[in-house]
Design an enzyme around this catalytic site. Structure first.
Site, mmCIF file in Angstrom:
data_model
loop_
_atom_site.group_PDB
_atom_site.id
_atom_site.type_symbol
_atom_site.label_atom_id
_atom_site.label_comp_id
_atom_site.label_asym_id
_atom_site.label_seq_id
_atom_site.Cartn_x
_atom_site.Cartn_y
_atom_site.Cartn_z
ATOM 1 N N ASP A 64 13.055 -23.166 -11.133
ATOM 2 C CA ASP A 64 12.915 -24.503 -10.576
ATOM 3 C C ASP A 64 13.990 -24.640 -9.505
ATOM 4 O O ASP A 64 15.180 -24.720 -9.813
ATOM 5 C CB ASP A 64 13.112 -25.545 -11.683
ATOM 6 C CG ASP A 64 13.109 -26.977 -11.169
ATOM 7 O OD1 ASP A 64 13.010 -27.185 -9.949
ATOM 8 O OD2 ASP A 64 13.218 -27.891 -12.002
ATOM 9 N N SER A 144 9.539 -29.149 9.177
ATOM 10 C CA SER A 144 8.195 -29.706 9.300
ATOM 11 C C SER A 144 8.112 -30.504 10.581
ATOM 12 O O SER A 144 9.132 -30.962 11.128
ATOM 13 C CB SER A 144 7.881 -30.618 8.104
ATOM 14 O OG SER A 144 6.698 -31.357 8.308
ATOM 15 N N TYR A 157 8.959 -38.380 2.440
ATOM 16 C CA TYR A 157 8.785 -36.948 2.744
ATOM 17 C C TYR A 157 9.451 -36.608 4.075
ATOM 18 O O TYR A 157 10.194 -35.627 4.173
ATOM 19 C CB TYR A 157 7.296 -36.611 2.791
ATOM 20 C CG TYR A 157 7.008 -35.207 3.257
ATOM 21 C CD1 TYR A 157 7.202 -34.121 2.417
ATOM 22 C CD2 TYR A 157 6.540 -34.955 4.549
ATOM 23 C CE1 TYR A 157 6.951 -32.819 2.845
ATOM 24 C CE2 TYR A 157 6.280 -33.667 4.985
ATOM 25 C CZ TYR A 157 6.487 -32.599 4.128
ATOM 26 O OH TYR A 157 6.242 -31.316 4.563
ATOM 27 N N LYS A 161 12.658 -33.952 5.216
ATOM 28 C CA LYS A 161 12.570 -32.896 6.223
ATOM 29 C C LYS A 161 13.554 -33.117 7.365
ATOM 30 O O LYS A 161 14.081 -32.152 7.942
ATOM 31 C CB LYS A 161 11.129 -32.784 6.739
ATOM 32 C CG LYS A 161 10.152 -32.282 5.675
ATOM 33 C CD LYS A 161 10.579 -30.926 5.110
ATOM 34 C CE LYS A 161 9.594 -30.359 4.109
ATOM 35 N NZ LYS A 161 9.991 -29.022 3.627
#
Length: 261
Positions: A64, A144, A157, A161
């Site tokens: 993990d 991203s 999100y 990034k």
């Protein structure tokens, strides 16, 4: 097998599927032995079998990435098994599709621990090993298009990034004295299981047909098609290879012309 990465070892997190798998296979074709770190042991082993077919070494570790101790241990395990490593690719991450008003503590904590923590712990593990061994290694982080433009329902999100891009810039400056380069890669709309899930969520929220959001995103690219994992893997192969040795602190877009930076 001979190639630009012959004799090198690359460790890739989240390499059991999608972009991570494509990166693993591409670097193996370029001659590197591959360490695969993934939460799904069976998927990781399946990719490892494909890699061995290229005649290079492969090793897996179940981990993990949001757990610092687990990730450091997994990197050390692969380093021992493959006789060191030269390239660390912090690819593992998750998406989140939520309007800001709907984000709760658990949502924020989970994506932060994986998308930011997983990259930071990977940077740490690689840098510590490279410095100790005197290796002019390469660290490559999954950024991203969302690191350049925040968008509705992707706000948190995007924030993770943006953070990865900042970590990439900071690490590049901290480790330049050791000859270590740190770069990122910034995909746009990529045809993966992750985007399939995003598309289903957007369809439920907006009432559009499943697949329409993905098509609209893809058509927004100047090149008029969605990215494939192999498109992204090509950029990562460049960042992992010798032609990028004088490049650090950058997170270039590979989005088919969605943004122009």
């Amino acid at each position: 097998m001979s190639g630009v990465l012959t004799g090198k070892v690359a460790i890739i997190t989240g390499a059991g599927q999608g972009i991570g798998e494509a990166i693993a296979l591409r670097l193996a074709q370029d001659g590197a032995s591959i360490g695969i770190i993934d939460l799904d042991t069976s998927k990781a082993e399946s990719v490892a079998d494909k890699i061995r077919a290229f005649g290079v070494g492969a090793r897996t570790a179940t981990c993990d990435v949001s757990d610092r101790d687990q990730l450091h241990a997994a990197v050390a395990e692969i380093e021992t098994a493959l006789g060191g490593f030269d390239i660390m690719i912090n690819n593992a991450g998750i998406a989140q599709v939520l309007p800001l008003l709907e984000v709760r503590s658990d949502d924020l904590e989970r994506i932060t621990r994986i998308n930011i923590g997983g990259v930071l712990w990977g940077i740490q593990a690689a840098a510590a090993s490279f410095i100790e061994r005197g290796i002019r290694g390469k660290i490559i982080n999954a950024c991203s298009i969302a690191a350049f433009l925040g968008q509705p329902v992707f706000g948190v999100y995007s924030s993770t990034k943006f953070a990865v891009r900042a970590l990439t810039q900071a690490a590049a400056q901290e480790y330049a004295q050791y000859g270590i380069t740190v770069n990122g890669y910034s995909p746009g709309t990529v045809g993966t299981d992750m985007w399939d899930e995003i598309d289903r969520i957007l369809a439920d929220r907006s009432g559009v047909a499943v697949g329409e959001s993905f098509r609209n995103q893809a058509h927004a690219a100047a090149l008029g098609r969605p990215s494939t994992p192999d498109d992204v893997a090509g950029l990562v192969a460049f960042l992992a290879g010798p032609d990028s040795d004088y490049m650090t602190g950058q997170s270039p877009l590979v989005d088919g012309g969605m943004l122009f930076n």
